[in-house]
Motif scaffolding. Structure first.
Motif, PDB file in Angstrom:
ATOM      1  N   VAL A 221     -44.552   8.110 -90.858  1.00  0.00           N
ATOM      2  CA  VAL A 221     -43.630   8.746 -91.876  1.00  0.00           C
ATOM      3  C   VAL A 221     -42.388   8.015 -91.447  1.00  0.00           C
ATOM      4  O   VAL A 221     -41.967   8.167 -90.307  1.00  0.00           O
ATOM      5  CB  VAL A 221     -43.478  10.273 -91.852  1.00  0.00           C
ATOM      6  N   LYS A 222     -41.868   7.462 -92.729  1.00  0.00           N
ATOM      7  CA  LYS A 222     -40.444   6.835 -92.562  1.00  0.00           C
ATOM      8  C   LYS A 222     -39.358   7.703 -93.311  1.00  0.00           C
ATOM      9  O   LYS A 222     -39.922   7.728 -94.675  1.00  0.00           O
ATOM     10  CB  LYS A 222     -40.532   5.411 -92.900  1.00  0.00           C
ATOM     11  N   VAL A 223     -38.254   8.092 -92.888  1.00  0.00           N
ATOM     12  CA  VAL A 223     -37.500   8.960 -93.605  1.00  0.00           C
ATOM     13  C   VAL A 223     -36.127   8.316 -93.776  1.00  0.00           C
ATOM     14  O   VAL A 223     -35.444   8.097 -92.596  1.00  0.00           O
ATOM     15  CB  VAL A 223     -37.307  10.461 -93.157  1.00  0.00           C
TER      16      VAL A 223
ATOM     17  N   GLU B 249     -37.005   2.723 -83.395  1.00  0.00           N
ATOM     18  CA  GLU B 249     -37.244   2.699 -84.978  1.00  0.00           C
ATOM     19  C   GLU B 249     -36.554   4.175 -85.541  1.00  0.00           C
ATOM     20  O   GLU B 249     -37.075   5.144 -85.444  1.00  0.00           O
ATOM     21  CB  GLU B 249     -38.672   2.585 -85.470  1.00  0.00           C
ATOM     22  N   ASP B 250     -35.355   3.865 -86.199  1.00  0.00           N
ATOM     23  CA  ASP B 250     -34.714   5.052 -86.746  1.00  0.00           C
ATOM     24  C   ASP B 250     -35.341   5.817 -87.799  1.00  0.00           C
ATOM     25  O   ASP B 250     -35.750   4.675 -88.938  1.00  0.00           O
ATOM     26  CB  ASP B 250     -33.397   4.476 -87.146  1.00  0.00           C
ATOM     27  N   GLY B 251     -35.644   6.644 -88.026  1.00  0.00           N
ATOM     28  CA  GLY B 251     -36.157   7.717 -89.175  1.00  0.00           C
ATOM     29  C   GLY B 251     -37.601   7.381 -88.943  1.00  0.00           C
ATOM     30  O   GLY B 251     -38.378   7.753 -90.309  1.00  0.00           O
ATOM     31  N   VAL B 252     -38.378   6.808 -88.129  1.00  0.00           N
ATOM     32  CA  VAL B 252     -39.918   6.702 -88.095  1.00  0.00           C
ATOM     33  C   VAL B 252     -40.598   7.676 -87.006  1.00  0.00           C
ATOM     34  O   VAL B 252     -40.223   7.685 -85.989  1.00  0.00           O
ATOM     35  CB  VAL B 252     -40.054   5.217 -87.706  1.00  0.00           C
ATOM     36  N   TYR B 253     -41.337   8.196 -87.614  1.00  0.00           N
ATOM     37  CA  TYR B 253     -42.266   9.246 -86.884  1.00  0.00           C
ATOM     38  C   TYR B 253     -43.595   9.045 -87.016  1.00  0.00           C
ATOM     39  O   TYR B 253     -44.172   8.448 -88.006  1.00  0.00           O
ATOM     40  CB  TYR B 253     -41.943  10.705 -87.339  1.00  0.00           C
ATOM     41  N   TYR B 254     -44.339   9.485 -85.997  1.00  0.00           N
ATOM     42  CA  TYR B 254     -45.859   9.383 -86.037  1.00  0.00           C
ATOM     43  C   TYR B 254     -46.580  10.570 -85.500  1.00  0.00           C
ATOM     44  O   TYR B 254     -46.192  11.246 -84.723  1.00  0.00           O
ATOM     45  CB  TYR B 254     -46.368   8.019 -85.402  1.00  0.00           C
ATOM     46  N   GLN B 255     -48.171  10.511 -86.066  1.00  0.00           N
ATOM     47  CA  GLN B 255     -49.100  11.395 -85.371  1.00  0.00           C
ATOM     48  C   GLN B 255     -50.361  10.712 -84.987  1.00  0.00           C
ATOM     49  O   GLN B 255     -50.444   9.752 -85.981  1.00  0.00           O
ATOM     50  CB  GLN B 255     -49.119  12.737 -86.112  1.00  0.00           C
TER      51      GLN B 255
ATOM     52  N   ASP C  63     -50.792   0.829 -78.361  1.00  0.00           N
ATOM     53  CA  ASP C  63     -50.077   2.254 -78.761  1.00  0.00           C
ATOM     54  C   ASP C  63     -49.868   2.271 -80.151  1.00  0.00           C
ATOM     55  O   ASP C  63     -50.004   1.228 -80.932  1.00  0.00           O
ATOM     56  CB  ASP C  63     -49.163   2.103 -77.778  1.00  0.00           C
ATOM     57  N   ALA C  64     -48.894   3.185 -80.324  1.00  0.00           N
ATOM     58  CA  ALA C  64     -48.319   3.675 -81.692  1.00  0.00           C
ATOM     59  C   ALA C  64     -47.424   2.421 -82.168  1.00  0.00           C
ATOM     60  O   ALA C  64     -47.309   1.946 -83.049  1.00  0.00           O
ATOM     61  CB  ALA C  64     -47.886   4.953 -81.766  1.00  0.00           C
ATOM     62  N   ALA C  65     -46.471   2.096 -80.925  1.00  0.00           N
ATOM     63  CA  ALA C  65     -45.538   0.826 -81.248  1.00  0.00           C
ATOM     64  C   ALA C  65     -46.343  -0.469 -81.889  1.00  0.00           C
ATOM     65  O   ALA C  65     -45.856  -0.896 -82.718  1.00  0.00           O
ATOM     66  CB  ALA C  65     -44.674   0.910 -80.283  1.00  0.00           C
ATOM     67  N   ASP C  66     -47.194  -0.573 -81.001  1.00  0.00           N
ATOM     68  CA  ASP C  66     -48.225  -1.829 -81.403  1.00  0.00           C
ATOM     69  C   ASP C  66     -48.847  -1.672 -82.751  1.00  0.00           C
ATOM     70  O   ASP C  66     -48.800  -2.785 -83.688  1.00  0.00           O
ATOM     71  CB  ASP C  66     -49.117  -2.222 -80.247  1.00  0.00           C
ATOM     72  N   ALA C  67     -49.439  -0.719 -83.284  1.00  0.00           N
ATOM     73  CA  ALA C  67     -49.819  -0.398 -84.597  1.00  0.00           C
ATOM     74  C   ALA C  67     -48.699  -0.467 -85.634  1.00  0.00           C
ATOM     75  O   ALA C  67     -49.073  -1.086 -86.722  1.00  0.00           O
ATOM     76  CB  ALA C  67     -50.606   1.140 -84.514  1.00  0.00           C
TER      77      ALA C  67
ATOM     78  N   MET D 197     -39.434  17.467 -88.711  1.00  0.00           N
ATOM     79  CA  MET D 197     -40.325  16.488 -88.083  1.00  0.00           C
ATOM     80  C   MET D 197     -40.917  17.140 -86.879  1.00  0.00           C
ATOM     81  O   MET D 197     -41.568  16.330 -86.200  1.00  0.00           O
ATOM     82  CB  MET D 197     -39.623  15.203 -87.726  1.00  0.00           C
ATOM     83  N   ALA D 198     -40.817  18.379 -86.869  1.00  0.00           N
ATOM     84  CA  ALA D 198     -41.571  19.263 -85.618  1.00  0.00           C
ATOM     85  C   ALA D 198     -42.969  18.735 -85.710  1.00  0.00           C
ATOM     86  O   ALA D 198     -43.458  18.767 -86.850  1.00  0.00           O
ATOM     87  CB  ALA D 198     -41.371  20.480 -85.842  1.00  0.00           C
ATOM     88  N   GLY D 199     -43.548  18.538 -84.550  1.00  0.00           N
ATOM     89  CA  GLY D 199     -45.057  18.121 -84.479  1.00  0.00           C
ATOM     90  C   GLY D 199     -45.204  16.536 -84.795  1.00  0.00           C
ATOM     91  O   GLY D 199     -46.410  16.152 -84.666  1.00  0.00           O
ATOM     92  N   TRP D 200     -44.506  16.029 -84.915  1.00  0.00           N
ATOM     93  CA  TRP D 200     -44.207  14.427 -85.341  1.00  0.00           C
ATOM     94  C   TRP D 200     -43.523  13.786 -83.799  1.00  0.00           C
ATOM     95  O   TRP D 200     -42.524  14.332 -83.392  1.00  0.00           O
ATOM     96  CB  TRP D 200     -43.549  13.986 -86.397  1.00  0.00           C
ATOM     97  N   THR D 201     -43.968  12.664 -83.482  1.00  0.00           N
ATOM     98  CA  THR D 201     -43.253  11.760 -82.353  1.00  0.00           C
ATOM     99  C   THR D 201     -42.210  10.743 -83.013  1.00  0.00           C
ATOM    100  O   THR D 201     -42.915   9.900 -83.810  1.00  0.00           O
ATOM    101  CB  THR D 201     -44.141  11.317 -81.518  1.00  0.00           C
TER     102      THR D 201
END
Length: 189
Positions: A98-100, A123-129, A176-180, A114-118
């Motif tokens: 998710v990018k906000v 990356e500013d404003g970028v979260y993932y699960q 990992d998530a950053a690579d993805a 963004m509770a529950g998201w990492t």
């Protein structure tokens, strides 16, 4: 002439032998029906949606018909109800990003956003699960439930926008998530 007849007879016997052997010679063979291998690749579908929330004061909130909302008659210092929700249907383990993007600092997200998201490092404003493949829609919850309008607005600040982009990609093949994330493409409006 005798030699000639003898030679002709010998050639005739050879010819008959060749025809007899050739006529009885057969190839052994066999055939079976072919088999078909089918490869079905995994499916990933993500969605972000937001119902029109209840007004807090005199603001008007209207759907723009494309999934977004337009807030009018907003005043400085006001909290506004806003509850974007993300869901995913995936047959494979996946990363959901998710990018906000908030266009300026006149609008801020609550501290529990963004509770529950990492948050993705760097990356500013970028979260993932990270989600497991289940082939059913998985509700990943609300990203936040309100936003706050800055109380120190001046007359020059009349517009702010929050853009929420969502994308997903399989986990397999990435370290990992950053690579993805380096391989994710967000849709544009």
């Amino acid at each position: 002439m005798k030699k000639k007849n003898l030679l002709m007879m010998a050639l005739s016997v050879c010819m008959v032998a060749v025809v007899a052997v050739g006529g009885t010679m057969a190839y052994l063979s066999d055939a079976v029906k072919p088999i078909k291998n089918t490869f079905k690749f995994g499916d990933i579908t993500v969605a972000v949606k937001e119902d029109v929330p209840t007004s807090v004061k005199d603001e008007s909130i209207v759907s723009d018909g494309k999934g977004g909302l337009t807030y009018t008659n907003v005043v400085p210092g006001q909290d506004l109800n806003k509850e974007p929700k993300v869901s995913v249907t995936t047959s494979v383990d996946a990363y959901v990003f998710v990018k906000v993007d908030v266009s300026n600092d006149t609008i801020s997200l609550p501290s529990d956003a963004m509770a529950g998201w990492t948050q993705l490092t760097g990356e500013d404003g970028v979260y993932y699960q990270a989600v497991e493949g289940e082939d059913v829609a998985q509700d990943l919850g609300s990203l936040f439930t309100k936003v706050t309008v800055d109380s120190d607005l001046t007359g020059d600040e009349s517009l702010a926008e929050i853009t929420i982009s969502v994308a997903a990609i399989q986990q397999a093949g990435f370290s990992d998530a950053a690579d993805a994330f380096d391989h994710v493409t967000f849709e544009t409006a």
